[in-house]
Every structure is written in C-alpha cells, then in structure tokens.
Design an enzyme around this catalytic site. Structure first.
Site, short mmCIF file in Angstrom:
data_model
loop_
_atom_site.label_atom_id
_atom_site.label_comp_id
_atom_site.label_asym_id
_atom_site.label_seq_id
_atom_site.Cartn_x
_atom_site.Cartn_y
_atom_site.Cartn_z
N TYR A 75 0.22 -9.85 13.87
CA TYR A 75 0.46 -8.47 13.46
C TYR A 75 -0.43 -8.15 12.27
O TYR A 75 -0.58 -8.98 11.35
CB TYR A 75 1.92 -8.26 13.09
CG TYR A 75 2.24 -6.85 12.66
CD1 TYR A 75 2.12 -5.80 13.58
CD2 TYR A 75 2.61 -6.55 11.35
CE1 TYR A 75 2.39 -4.49 13.20
CE2 TYR A 75 2.88 -5.24 10.97
CZ TYR A 75 2.77 -4.21 11.90
OH TYR A 75 3.03 -2.92 11.53
N ASP B 285 1.37 1.30 -0.26
CA ASP B 285 1.39 1.72 1.14
C ASP B 285 1.83 3.18 1.24
O ASP B 285 2.94 3.48 1.69
CB ASP B 285 2.34 0.80 1.92
CG ASP B 285 2.40 1.12 3.40
OD1 ASP B 285 1.41 1.69 3.92
OD2 ASP B 285 3.43 0.81 4.04
N HIS C 115 0.34 0.92 16.73
CA HIS C 115 1.49 1.83 16.70
C HIS C 115 1.21 3.02 15.79
O HIS C 115 0.55 2.92 14.76
CB HIS C 115 2.79 1.11 16.33
CG HIS C 115 2.85 0.46 14.99
ND1 HIS C 115 3.02 1.17 13.82
CD2 HIS C 115 2.79 -0.85 14.63
CE1 HIS C 115 3.07 0.32 12.80
NE2 HIS C 115 2.92 -0.90 13.26
N CYS D 28 6.18 3.52 2.80
CA CYS D 28 6.65 2.29 3.44
C CYS D 28 7.95 2.59 4.18
O CYS D 28 8.83 3.29 3.67
CB CYS D 28 6.88 1.21 2.38
SG CYS D 28 7.73 -0.26 3.01
N ARG E 33 6.13 4.44 16.75
CA ARG E 33 7.09 4.07 15.72
C ARG E 33 7.81 5.33 15.25
O ARG E 33 7.17 6.35 14.99
CB ARG E 33 6.38 3.40 14.54
CG ARG E 33 7.27 3.24 13.30
CD ARG E 33 6.56 2.53 12.19
NE ARG E 33 7.01 3.04 10.89
CZ ARG E 33 6.61 2.55 9.72
NH1 ARG E 33 5.77 1.53 9.68
NH2 ARG E 33 7.05 3.08 8.59
N GLU F 91 12.06 1.96 13.24
CA GLU F 91 11.98 1.42 11.89
C GLU F 91 13.30 1.56 11.14
O GLU F 91 14.04 2.53 11.31
CB GLU F 91 10.87 2.13 11.12
CG GLU F 91 10.65 1.65 9.70
CD GLU F 91 10.23 0.20 9.59
OE1 GLU F 91 11.00 -0.68 10.02
OE2 GLU F 91 9.13 -0.06 9.06
N ASN G 156 11.36 -5.08 13.30
CA ASN G 156 10.59 -5.38 12.09
C ASN G 156 11.46 -6.20 11.14
O ASN G 156 12.40 -5.67 10.56
CB ASN G 156 10.15 -4.07 11.43
CG ASN G 156 9.37 -4.29 10.15
OD1 ASN G 156 8.96 -5.41 9.84
ND2 ASN G 156 9.16 -3.23 9.40
#
Length: 303
Positions: free
Chosen positions: A48, A62, A116, A126, A161, A191, A213
C-alpha cells in the site's frame, strides 16, 4: 535484480484474480522502495502506498499539499521495485473530473495495480481526524465515473473511499458506498468505521470487495487478520505502521546518541549489513558483474 520482473499489466491481472477468491489480502504500507522489497520478502500479498506517508516523507501534513507529479513519481519508484500489486492513495484526484482522469492515467503509467479516490472536499484531512467535510452525492459519483472512464487497462482497480461515516453516520456511509458502486467503483474503502459490527454491515450491504484500514491511533480498533477475514473483508491495509516503527526507532537512536555520544547501544536494534544486502539481492548484482564483464585485465589483449 534492479526492478520487478512482473509487468504492471500482469500484476493487475493477478491482483484481480486474488480478489476474486474472496480471501483476505494484507497490504502493509511501504514508505520507500526498500521497504516494498522487505514487504515482498516477508510474504505479504501487496503493497500500500499511503498519501499520508508520502506527505510525511516530504515533511508535510496530510492535508492535500502533495501534487500529482510527487505522488506518481514516488508511486512509480515503489511499485516497480516489487512483484506485488501496489494500491495507491490518490486523495480526491488532484482536481475536477478532467484532472482526475489525468490522475488515473498518470498513476496507471506509474505501474500501480489500483488506486482509491475519496469523497472529501479539498483541502482534505487525514481520514481519522475530526472536522472532515464530504462532497455531495453528485460530485462523488462524477469523480468515480471520470476515473473509470479514464483507465485504459480494464484490470486497473478503481476503488472508492468514502469518509461520510464520521460526518453523517453508518447508514449514510452504506448509501454512499452503494452509489459509488453503481457509478462503477470496483471496490469500496469505508473510512473510520467505529467497530467490527460496522465493517460487517458494510460488507453485507455490498457485492464488491471491501477494504479495512488498520491504522494506529485512529477511530477503528486494530482488528486481527482473522477477525477481518471472518466477516468477509477482502483487503486490509496498514498504511503508516512501518514508517511509525522506523521513525520511533530513529527517535530512540538519536536520543541515545545525544545521551552517550555513540550509537553503540542502538546497534542490536539495527538491520544488519547482511540482512540489508539480502533484501537488496546484492548477490545477483555480483553475478551480473562476473557474467557480463570480466574485470580481470589479464584476460584482455594488451595493445
């Protein structure tokens, strides 16, 4: 030696075959090409490539600051180093639907087996932080349709996602996931599920592969491979785990250097030279040197 012997097209085909079996595939996150080789050597199913890790590698949070060229470049470096399929985080697609189409083709050229696309607004956050905002149904659907339209290799996995669970709840997440499948998504990444029951509900509601995840310090518990397999999850990713392990060790090592003036006490925690050379397949390079070019000058005619 050098790069993987398996072509990107073959990796995609084999990935699709594995997914079709219904078994659970484990994809640890690679933070660089060397860690991708390590993941393969330990017998995992895939690699990944996390957007959060790529951003952190650049010293950035992020929040959508990385560019397509940065992600594609690093993605190619990692994907080409392993025979395993690589699944990459394409964030929100780096723009509007036409930009997203370019993103898909660029990442396809980078050699990944799948990617994704998420349904957050830009700038994204995030997935396990509070304060996320998601786009409306129409925008989310357009993103997936653009991605599916753009791919040239039909085996490139287009995964959707959805982050809507944290905003509107589980029922909304299931409804959004179904819409994204209808739009052409090959798989779903829900998620920040709250617990195993929510993963199970998502799995029961869909007829495409579902990803879990397992990221540390997040909204979800760290469920085991067996727990996830028992409820029918198809892919589990560990996006930041190797980076966290490496950085944790680095912090402790630097603290030791500060305290003692030497790395001596940290040596037992280090990868040995022999292990590094084995991961790099150093021996194959030696064979190449001796087989292709003889460095013994005595065997050559003197002029």
């Amino acid at each position: 030696m050098l790069y993987a012997k398996t072509t990107p097209a073959e990796k995609r085909r084999l990935f699709r075959e594995r997914l079709a079996t219904g078994e659970l595939l484990q994809f640890p996150g690679a933070f660089n090409p060397l860690s991708a080789k390590l993941i393969q050597s330990k017998g995992f199913d895939g690699v990944y490539i996390s957007g959060a890790v790529l951003a952190a590698d650049l010293g950035l949070p992020d929040i959508g600051l990385t560019t397509l060229s940065e992600v594609a470049g690093r993605g190619e470096q990692i994907a080409r180093m392993t025979d395993l399929p690589a699944l990459i985080d394409a964030d929100t697609g780096f723009g509007e639907p036409l930009n997203l189409a370019r993103t898909v083709q660029t990442l396809e050229d980078a050699g990944v087996a799948g990617l994704h696309i998420e349904d957050q607004h830009n700038p994204k956050r995030c997935g396990h932080l509070d304060g996320k905002n998601v786009v409306d149904d129409n925008t989310a659907i357009k993103r997936i349709k653009a991605a599916v339209d753009a791919r040239r290799d039909e085996n490139l996995l287009i995964m959707a996602r959805t982050d809507i669970r944290a905003v509107e709840g589980l029922d909304a997440a299931i409804d959004r996931a179904k819409m994204l499948v209808d739009a052409g998504a090959d798989a779903i990444f829900p998620e920040a599920m709250k617990d195993l029951r929510e993963f199970e509900a998502m799995r029961a509601a869909l007829d495409v592969p579902v990803l879990a995840n397992m990221t540390e310090f997040g909204k979800s518990e760290l469920f085991t491979k067996q727990q996830l397999s028992d409820i029918g999850i198809n892919i589990v990713i560990y996006p930041v785990s190797l980076l966290r392990l490496a950085m944790g060790s680095a912090v402790r090592g630097l603290d030791s250097l500060n305290a003692t003036g030497s790395f001596q006490s940290s040596v037992p925690e280090m990868q040995t030279r022999a292990d590094l050379y084995e991961t790099l397949d150093y021996e194959a390079y030696n064979h190449f040197d001796s087989g292709i070019f003889n460095f013994d000058l005595s065997t050559h005619t003197k002029h």
